[in-house]
Design an enzyme around this catalytic site. Structure first.
Site, mmCIF file in Angstrom:
data_model
loop_
_atom_site.group_PDB
_atom_site.id
_atom_site.type_symbol
_atom_site.label_atom_id
_atom_site.label_comp_id
_atom_site.label_asym_id
_atom_site.label_seq_id
_atom_site.Cartn_x
_atom_site.Cartn_y
_atom_site.Cartn_z
ATOM 1 N N ARG A 38 0.957 -1.120 -0.052
ATOM 2 C CA ARG A 38 0.135 0.115 0.042
ATOM 3 C C ARG A 38 0.824 1.302 -0.001
ATOM 4 N NH1 ARG A 38 -5.347 -1.420 3.872
ATOM 5 N NH2 ARG A 38 -6.485 -2.509 2.233
ATOM 6 N N LYS A 199 -12.540 -9.977 8.750
ATOM 7 C CA LYS A 199 -13.429 -8.903 8.889
ATOM 8 C C LYS A 199 -14.970 -9.295 8.544
ATOM 9 C CE LYS A 199 -10.441 -5.041 7.918
ATOM 10 N NZ LYS A 199 -10.136 -3.990 7.029
ATOM 11 N N GLY A 356 -5.365 -5.508 2.029
ATOM 12 C CA GLY A 356 -4.395 -5.519 2.655
ATOM 13 C C GLY A 356 -3.645 -6.803 2.810
ATOM 14 N N GLY A 379 -12.442 -4.585 1.233
ATOM 15 C CA GLY A 379 -13.815 -4.362 1.227
ATOM 16 C C GLY A 379 -14.115 -3.265 0.064
#
Ligand SMILES: Nc1ncnc2c1ncn2[C@@H]1O[C@H](COP(=O)(O)OP(=O)(O)OP(=O)(O)O)[C@@H](O)[C@H]1O
Ligand SMILES: O=C(O)[C@H](O)COP(=O)(O)O
Length: 398
Positions: A38, A199, A356, A379
């Protein structure tokens, strides 16, 4: 890029304060960044703005802090990692608003880069609170959003700021949208999705729509446990959101109606401790001991996942199949990643992965470069795939 302004439209920014929303929510272990993808992806935008003489002020979140500032969620170590990756100094201010931020910005020279502390240390960030947004905006003349991976959040720093300042898409934002449109805009069928990771509560709802867009959904990682439990399987002490059982059941019903196959693990690697080298064994999914956690899917499931990858013309992947950071629970993710990479290299599969930790897992498997496209977004990527509007992108189109 159709629909919004990019850095090509930004004009003369010499001496201007440019607030750049980036995603520095990077994997960290023992205080060290374990995957810098990232950070690497935001380098072009930072270099371009700095090269044009702007004061480049980075805004970012890190983790999900609940109770205001805490060292655990500070961006300070990430500022150091960012400086290393960019090969240039990156200043750090211990607050994203107020005096600490204002004085750090006032001390900047043209071309300097400064990172402000975690925006999520303020509740106003996630509420997109106008007062908080104004306080952020006070440090900038221009807003650039280069955080595609956080564009599914309507927060002050991802959405609100674009209402207050002239707003532009950064190079990574632009490149991500271009690449996803190219690879998945009109995907070759069958489309197979793999969704795993941890998540669960923030991603389970979007599976409701995803099953209408894909032909098969392979569920692994922590996400699978909630579906297994909903089906009545005892998952012992595994990461599992039992209160989402009805949502999981509904997703399975929607999938059946849409003709989307849902594939759940048939075996799992279980352990009593979540640590490297913990004693582990592979058991049938119906025989998980009550005092253990499922930390990876087992070999039989890996074989099933590989078979589904073989049936697909397009693969969409977010979320590792197991707790890949800890050996030996990386095996299934590594095996599936290598399998998908080999099919892609053989020209038999379009493979798009994002997230990520997913990117970190593909790097760990040594195959990130063999995928058709690797997005920094997890997401946001799934929501884009669902066809949902992304607030951080839509506001740039106003
Ligand atoms: N069975 C499991 N039990 C507990 N944790 C798991 C399990 N399987 C995977 N995980 C954890 O899931 C995490 C990654 O999940 P996550 O949903 O954050 O994916 P991601 O690729 O980072 O997506 P995003 O970018 O949206 O965060 C990893 O830290 C991994 O250890
Ligand atoms: O890691 C991500 O997917 C983004 O940084 C968004 O993080 P969030 O899910 O905590 O909003």
């Amino acid at each position: 890029m159709a629909g919004f302004k990019t850095l090509d439209d930004i004009g003369n920014i010499d001496g201007k304060r440019v607030l750049v929303r980036v995603d520095l929510n990077v994997p960290v272990a023992g205080g060290k960044v374990t995957d810098a993808t990232r950070i690497e992806r935001i380098a072009p935008t930072i270099a371009e703005l700095s090269g044009k003489g702007a004061k480049v002020i980075l805004l970012a979140h890190f983790g999900r802090p609940k109770d205001g500032p805490s060292p655990e969620f500070s961006l300070e170590p990430i500022a150091k990692a960012t400086a290393e990756v960019l090969g240039r100094p990156v200043g750090f201010a211990a607050d994203c608003i107020g005096d600490a931020a204002a004085s750090a910005v006032a001390a900047m020279n043209n071309g300097d880069v400064l990172l402000l502390e975690n925006t999520r240390f303020y509740k106003g960030e996630e509420k997109n609170d106008p007062d908080f947004t104004e306080k952020l905006a006070a440090n900038g003349d221009i807003f650039v959003n280069d955080a595609f991976s956080a564009a599914h959040r309507a927060h002050s720093s991802t959405e609100g700021l674009a209402h207050l300042l002239p707003a532009f898409a950064g190079r990574t934002m632009q490149a991500e949208l271009d690449a996803l449109e190219k690879g998945l805009g009109n995907p070759a069928r069958p489309v197979v999705a793999i969704v795993g990771g941890a998540k669960v509560s923030s991603k389970i709802d979007l599976l409701m729509n995803l099953v209408k867009k894909v032909d098969a959904l392979v569920i692994g990682g922590g996400m699978a446990n909630t579906f297994l439990a909903a089906r009545g399987t005892d998952v012992g002490k595994s990461l599992c959101e039992h209160d989402l059982a009805n949502t999981a059941k509904q997703i399975m019903i929607e999938a059946a109606e849409a003709g989307c196959a849902v594939i759940l693990p048939i075996d799992g690697v279980v352990a009593r401790e979540f640590k490297a080298g913990a004693a582990s064994e592979t058991v049938a999914i119906s025989e998980v001991p009550a005092d253990t956690m499922i930390l990876d899917v087992g070999e039989k499931t890996v074989k099933t996942v590989a078979d589904w990858i073989d049936r697909g013309a397009t693969l969409v992947w977010n979320g590792p199949l197991g707790a890949f950071e800890i050996e030996p629970f990386d095996r299934a993710t590594v095996a599936a990643a290598k399998h998908a990479a080999a099919r892609t290299k053989a020209g038999k599969l379009i493979s798009v992965a994002g997230g990520g930790d997913t990117v970190a897992a593909l790097n760990h498997a040594g195959v990130a470069d063999d995928f058709t496209y690797v997005s920094t977004a997890g997401g946001a990527f799934l929501e884009w795939m669902e066809g949902k509007p992304l607030p951080g992108v839509d506001v740039l189109k106003r």
